[in-house]
Design an enzyme around this catalytic site. Structure first.
Site, PDB file in Angstrom:
ATOM      1  N   HIS A 164      -3.271   8.661   1.884  1.00 45.34           N
ATOM      2  CA  HIS A 164      -2.076   8.732   1.060  1.00 45.34           C
ATOM      3  C   HIS A 164      -1.756   9.919   0.660  1.00 45.34           C
ATOM      4  O   HIS A 164      -2.214  10.772   1.053  1.00 45.34           O
ATOM      5  CB  HIS A 164      -3.469   8.027  -0.839  1.00 45.34           C
ATOM      6  CG  HIS A 164      -3.473   6.554  -0.833  1.00 45.34           C
ATOM      7  ND1 HIS A 164      -2.455   5.642  -0.810  1.00 45.34           N
ATOM      8  CD2 HIS A 164      -4.735   5.991  -1.069  1.00 45.34           C
ATOM      9  CE1 HIS A 164      -2.949   5.054  -1.136  1.00 45.34           C
ATOM     10  NE2 HIS A 164      -4.263   4.425  -0.938  1.00 45.34           N
TER      11      HIS A 164
ATOM     12  N   CYS B 247       3.030   7.669   1.876  1.00 44.95           N
ATOM     13  CA  CYS B 247       3.904   7.141   1.793  1.00 44.95           C
ATOM     14  C   CYS B 247       4.817   8.492   0.892  1.00 44.95           C
ATOM     15  O   CYS B 247       4.428   9.416   1.260  1.00 44.95           O
ATOM     16  CB  CYS B 247       3.446   6.436  -0.057  1.00 44.95           C
ATOM     17  SG  CYS B 247       2.631   4.883  -0.671  1.00 44.95           S
TER      18      CYS B 247
END
Length: 255
Positions: free
Chosen positions: A136, A233
């Site tokens: 992440h 991301c």
């Protein structure tokens, strides 16, 4: 009168939204702190960082990884990743189904911070043509939150000083040289499954046409050496935009 009521209702709605978002931010931050504390604890019990002046003379950073301890916590562990220039240091698990560890920590706790995990189609021993590791993009720069530092203005020297990523497995230490990075989208050619040399060459061609980083001219990108891709991301939360970092395996040492 009607306009006044509408304004009051609109104000109340705005206040409710503000309070709700504030509560959610607090909840998220608390959850992220729990995950951060968990990984700090894992590092303290499973990893010894040996100072250079005390380590035996080798060509890679000496990390004593206690895989026995890690396997007691999570049997899906396959490696430890260390990216010195970005201070990334985490255990890596191998997922058995897509996104299994997207919101599950190394200790198998439900948490939005998730875990650093290897793609279900990649080689567990990090010897595939193309292996992919996900993490992440955390706002506090934990997990893979520091990857974005590579393309931020003023950080051009980061990879000049130390362009290497290290993967520690039970039996080997693998050194990868970062040679490309760029912003892409979910499902793009950056995530290609590569199973033979022809597909490998096509994958290299894709990288060469998309990289925002000048690919080093001294790397052998024709022999089929393993490529490790780090993915996280990028852009708005929940969007399809991704940032990927490609690296080439340049050395392997037996422990």
């Amino acid at each position: 009168m009607v306009k006044k009521v509408i304004r009051i209702v609109a104000l109340i709605i705005c206040l409710v939204i503000i309070v709700y978002e504030g509560v959610m931010i607090y909840v998220d931050q608390k959850e992220y702190q729990v995950a951060s504390d968990e990984y700090d604890e894992i590092r303290s019990v499973a990893v010894d960082y040996i100072p250079e002046d005390e380590a035996e003379i080798v060509d890679y950073p000496v990390l004593n990884i206690n895989f026995g301890k890690l396997e007691e916590i999570n049997p899906d562990v396959t490696a430890w990743i260390y990216f010195p220039c970005l201070e990334i240091s985490y255990p890596v698990v191998k997922e058995s189904e897509v996104d299994e560890y997207l919101y599950k920590t190394f200790e198998l706790e439900k948490n939005k911070a998730g875990c650093i995990f290897e793609d279900v189609m990649s080689d567990a021993g990090f010897n595939g043509y193309h292996d992919i590791v996900f993490g992440h993009n955390m706002k506090d720069k934990s997990m893979f939150g520091r990857l974005k530092d590579l393309y931020q203005k003023g950080n051009e020297s980061l990879l000049e000083d130390n362009p290497y990523i290290y993967i520690y497995t039970k039996d080997h230490v693998y050194q990868y040289r970062v040679f490309a990075y760029y912003i892409t989208k979910v499902g793009s050619g950056a995530y290609s499954v590569v199973s033979n040399l022809d597909e490998y060459k096509d994958f290299i061609s894709f990288i060469q046409t998309h990289s925002a980083y000048k690919i080093p001219s001294d790397l052998d990108l024709e022999s089929g050496n393993s490529i490790l891709t780090l993915s996280t991301c990028s852009g708005r939360a929940g969007g399809s935009q991704r940032f990927v970092v490609h690296s080439l395996k340049v050395n392997a040492w037996e422990k």
